[in-house]
Scaffold this motif. Structure first.
Motif, PDB file in Angstrom:
ATOM      1  N   LEU A 119       0.846  -1.200   0.000  1.00  0.00           N
ATOM      2  CA  LEU A 119       0.000   0.000   0.000  1.00  0.00           C
ATOM      3  C   LEU A 119       0.875   1.242   0.000  1.00  0.00           C
ATOM      4  N   SER A 120       0.359   2.310  -0.572  1.00  0.00           N
ATOM      5  CA  SER A 120       1.072   3.583  -0.564  1.00  0.00           C
ATOM      6  C   SER A 120       0.304   4.594   0.270  1.00  0.00           C
ATOM      7  N   LEU A 121       1.044   5.471   0.921  1.00  0.00           N
ATOM      8  CA  LEU A 121       0.408   6.532   1.709  1.00  0.00           C
ATOM      9  C   LEU A 121      -0.332   7.495   0.779  1.00  0.00           C
ATOM     10  N   ALA A 122      -1.574   7.808   1.122  1.00  0.00           N
ATOM     11  CA  ALA A 122      -2.326   8.823   0.385  1.00  0.00           C
ATOM     12  C   ALA A 122      -2.795   9.882   1.364  1.00  0.00           C
ATOM     13  N   VAL A 123      -2.745  11.129   0.925  1.00  0.00           N
ATOM     14  CA  VAL A 123      -3.152  12.251   1.763  1.00  0.00           C
ATOM     15  C   VAL A 123      -4.150  13.082   0.974  1.00  0.00           C
ATOM     16  N   SER A 124      -5.235  13.438   1.633  1.00  0.00           N
ATOM     17  CA  SER A 124      -6.287  14.165   0.932  1.00  0.00           C
ATOM     18  C   SER A 124      -6.741  15.344   1.781  1.00  0.00           C
ATOM     19  N   ALA A 125      -6.726  16.532   1.208  1.00  0.00           N
ATOM     20  CA  ALA A 125      -7.185  17.705   1.958  1.00  0.00           C
ATOM     21  C   ALA A 125      -8.677  17.578   2.223  1.00  0.00           C
ATOM     22  N   ILE A 126      -9.095  18.077   3.392  1.00  0.00           N
ATOM     23  CA  ILE A 126     -10.501  17.972   3.795  1.00  0.00           C
ATOM     24  C   ILE A 126     -11.242  19.213   3.304  1.00  0.00           C
ATOM     25  N   ASP A 127     -12.403  19.000   2.648  1.00  0.00           N
ATOM     26  CA  ASP A 127     -13.179  20.127   2.106  1.00  0.00           C
ATOM     27  C   ASP A 127     -13.395  21.194   3.181  1.00  0.00           C
ATOM     28  N   GLY A 128     -13.429  22.436   2.753  1.00  0.00           N
ATOM     29  CA  GLY A 128     -13.559  23.530   3.719  1.00  0.00           C
ATOM     30  C   GLY A 128     -14.614  24.538   3.303  1.00  0.00           C
ATOM     31  N   THR A 129     -14.493  25.735   3.818  1.00  0.00           N
ATOM     32  CA  THR A 129     -15.420  26.809   3.479  1.00  0.00           C
ATOM     33  C   THR A 129     -14.613  28.044   3.131  1.00  0.00           C
ATOM     34  N   ASP A 130     -15.178  28.927   2.327  1.00  0.00           N
ATOM     35  CA  ASP A 130     -14.482  30.180   2.049  1.00  0.00           C
ATOM     36  C   ASP A 130     -14.855  31.215   3.114  1.00  0.00           C
ATOM     37  N   SER A 131     -14.403  32.473   2.924  1.00  0.00           N
ATOM     38  CA  SER A 131     -14.595  33.492   3.956  1.00  0.00           C
ATOM     39  C   SER A 131     -16.069  33.795   4.208  1.00  0.00           C
ATOM     40  N   THR A 132     -16.940  33.484   3.222  1.00  0.00           N
ATOM     41  CA  THR A 132     -18.369  33.751   3.414  1.00  0.00           C
ATOM     42  C   THR A 132     -19.096  32.539   4.014  1.00  0.00           C
ATOM     43  N   GLY A 133     -18.338  31.477   4.289  1.00  0.00           N
ATOM     44  CA  GLY A 133     -18.963  30.302   4.882  1.00  0.00           C
ATOM     45  C   GLY A 133     -19.508  29.316   3.864  1.00  0.00           C
ATOM     46  N   THR A 134     -19.301  29.606   2.562  1.00  0.00           N
ATOM     47  CA  THR A 134     -19.771  28.693   1.526  1.00  0.00           C
ATOM     48  C   THR A 134     -18.847  27.480   1.435  1.00  0.00           C
TER      49      THR A 134
END
Ligand SMILES: [Zn+2]
Length: 565
Positions: free
Chosen positions: A201-216
């Motif tokens: 297996l290989s290490l995988a890294v995934s950024a977690i979805d976020g929000t912009d400055s308006t909270g969207t």
């Protein structure tokens, strides 16, 4: 004049297409089994000792691995937004806060690769974090499918052994395998965790979805090596060496990272959509193109230029969204939607340029492209016979002085083959894409930019035959007729030369026909277009879009007999 005529034709053409496509809405939708693509970013000679990752949009990172059917298995999450994946070797943190696998001039600190492995294992990442919390310098380690806890980082086995005794810790001094990846907080020697599952297996890294400055809500994007990307990243030390970095990304997000680099972002919407279809179909058709390297497609023009999200704008993203899930199909199968910058007047059959005949890769006369400035509408280079001899020898052909060149052309007027004959009567023939590239010489700054060019001895220049103010001279007598004073019509045989009566008397006209040998002390190579001439012309798509054609019209003009679904 020409413009108006084309406009009229454009109008008729689109009417016909509306009728055809109106009969079968969504008749042949394609269900793509591989909507997740693996794109090589750093590989081969570009593998990395360490790879930074920074959240651009998002809340930290999830880490885990991808299964063979491309599903992400999450092992845990961290709130850090700047992390570095590095080889599990003694890695030097320079005073420039960069990591090196060899000692730099000025060292700040070292990430040692020897640790004290605690005897017990943990049930989960959270449990391992909890145990690690009992030590100031411990971290969770995922070794061969089991969560363990490592304490400390030392630069030698003896160092780890001594520390274990000194600190009164029960465990084993060790260093993980040559497949291990160590993750630190960027710019520090603080290890967050290690991942070593050998070659399984290989290490995988995934950024977690976020929000912009308006909270969207915003889909996560990560910075890597100065570019931002959607999707996850996978880190593999093939054969225990540096790290190969692969971006694992949804095909629609992949296409968003291709079209700004294949077409200018300011191009007309329908041209961008046609490019999106080509890029998506091409990507899907080439899953496993670089399987031995661990990914589907690379990020260069070898496959398709892909540079992540930075070049995208609202227009290019919209072109992808509005064609989402649509592919170019022939008999229900994905087409190999190759494309090129400009065809210079006609595209070419696939078998006349690079490989077997594809029924949808048929050459077409292109009257659209010349309406826009391609930058390569016409080009010409004069080569001396000596230069041609030099080029052939440079490219490894042991020839004498070249005394003649015999070009042959395809039915669409593109180059098919070039036969070079030397003073000993020996000859070398190059055909298809090799004919297109053999005279290309960076050293001499003389180039054949496309498959569309003619080769004429300078001795013949200036007396070529042009019909109806065409931009290229006649290459073939077929279809040319002489009309006698009594109205009799006679076909001109396909000989190399014709005689015509001009104001200054009888002159010989050279027909640059297919198979007509050119000989002399120099040769004029003149042509038009840029690229391999197979499939869609990008500038042609631009011109068609400006004339009001839709992306469907464009695709169906350049790919014969295809459907979109
Ligand atoms: Zn490639």
């Amino acid at each position: 004049m020409k413009y108006k005529k084309l406009l009229r034709r454009a109008f008729l053409f689109s009417l016909v297409l509306i009728i055809i496509t109106g009969n079968k809405p969504g008749a042949s939708a394609y269900s793509n089994p591989n909507t997740t693509l693996r794109i090589g970013l750093y590989y081969d000679n570009d593998t990395l000792a360490s790879a930074n990752l920074e959240a651009k949009v998002g809340n930290g990172f999830e880490f885990g691995y991808f299964t063979s059917d491309r599903n992400f298995v999450s092992l845990g999450a961290i709130s850090e937004t700047k992390i570095t994946m590095m080889k599990d070797l003694n890695m030097y943190l320079g005073s420039d806060y960069k990591y090196y696998d060899a000692e730099p001039q000025s060292i700040k600190d070292i990430v040692g690769c020897y640790h004290i492995l605690l005897d017990s294992s943990a049930d989960s990442y959270a449990a391992a974090v909890s145990i690690a919390g009992n030590y100031g310098d411990a971290f969770p380690a995922y070794y061969n499918g089991v969560w363990r806890v490592c304490v400390g980082s030392y630069t030698s086995y003896d160092g780890a052994q001594a520390a274990m005794a000194q600190r009164g810790i029960s465990g084993t001094a060790m260093s993980a395998s040559s497949a291990c990846i160590t993750v630190t907080i960027t710019g520090t020697t603080k290890i967050i965790f290690e991942f070593d599952c050998g070659s399984n297996l290989s290490l995988a890294v995934s950024a977690i979805d976020g929000t912009d400055s308006t909270g969207t809500a915003k889909k996560a994007q990560s910075w890597f090596k100065g570019r931002s990307y959607y999707g996850a990243f996978e880190y593999t030390r093939l054969t225990g060496k540096n790290i190969t970095v692969v971006n694992i990304v949804d095909i629609e997000d992949y296409v968003k990272g291709v079209i700004p680099y294949e077409m200018g972002p300011g191009w007309p919407a329908e041209a961008l959509k046609a490019q999106a279809l080509c890029a998506r179909t091409y990507g899907a058709a080439r899953v496993n193109n670089h399987k031995s390297k661990g990914f589907d497609l690379c990020n260069t023009t070898c496959c398709q230029a892909y540079c992540g999200t930075d070049g995208a704008n609202a227009d290019t993203d919209k072109a992808v969204d509005e064609t989402a899930g649509l592919y170019v199909l022939h008999n229900g199968e994905l087409c190999d939607t190759v494309f090129h910058s400009s065809d210079g007047g006609a595209t070419e059959h696939s078998e006349n340029v690079f490989y077997a005949a594809e029924p949808y890769l048929r050459g077409v006369k292109d009257n659209f492209e010349s309406m826009v400035n391609t930058g390569y509408a016409s080009w010409s280079f004069t080569y001396s016979a000596d230069e041609i001899t030099w080029i052939l020898r440079q490219k490894g052909f042991n020839c004498g002085n070249i005394v003649s060149i015999t070009p042959t052309y395809t039915e669409n007027g593109n180059i098919y083959s070039l036969k070079f004959t030397d003073s000993n009567g020996k000859s070398w023939t190059f055909s298809k894409s090799n004919a297109g590239s053999i005279l290309y010489s960076s050293s001499l700054k003389k180039y054949t930019y496309s498959q569309r060019f003619t080769v004429v001895s300078s001795d013949n220049s200036g007396v070529a035959l042009y019909v109806n103010s065409a931009s290229n001279p006649v290459q073939d007598n077929t279809g040319l007729y002489a009309v006698g004073t009594g109205g009799e019509i006679r076909a001109l045989g396909n000989t190399g030369q014709l005689s015509v009566i001009t104001a200054s008397g009888q002159e010989t006209v050279s027909i640059l026909g297919s198979g007509v040998t050119q000989s002399g002390s120099s040769y004029i190579v003149s042509g038009s277009g840029w690229g391999h001439n197979v499939g869609m012309s990008q500038y042609g798509a631009n011109a068609m879009a400006k004339l009001g054609y839709t992306y469907e019209d464009i695709i169906k003009f350049y790919y014969t007999g295809v459907s979109i679904g």
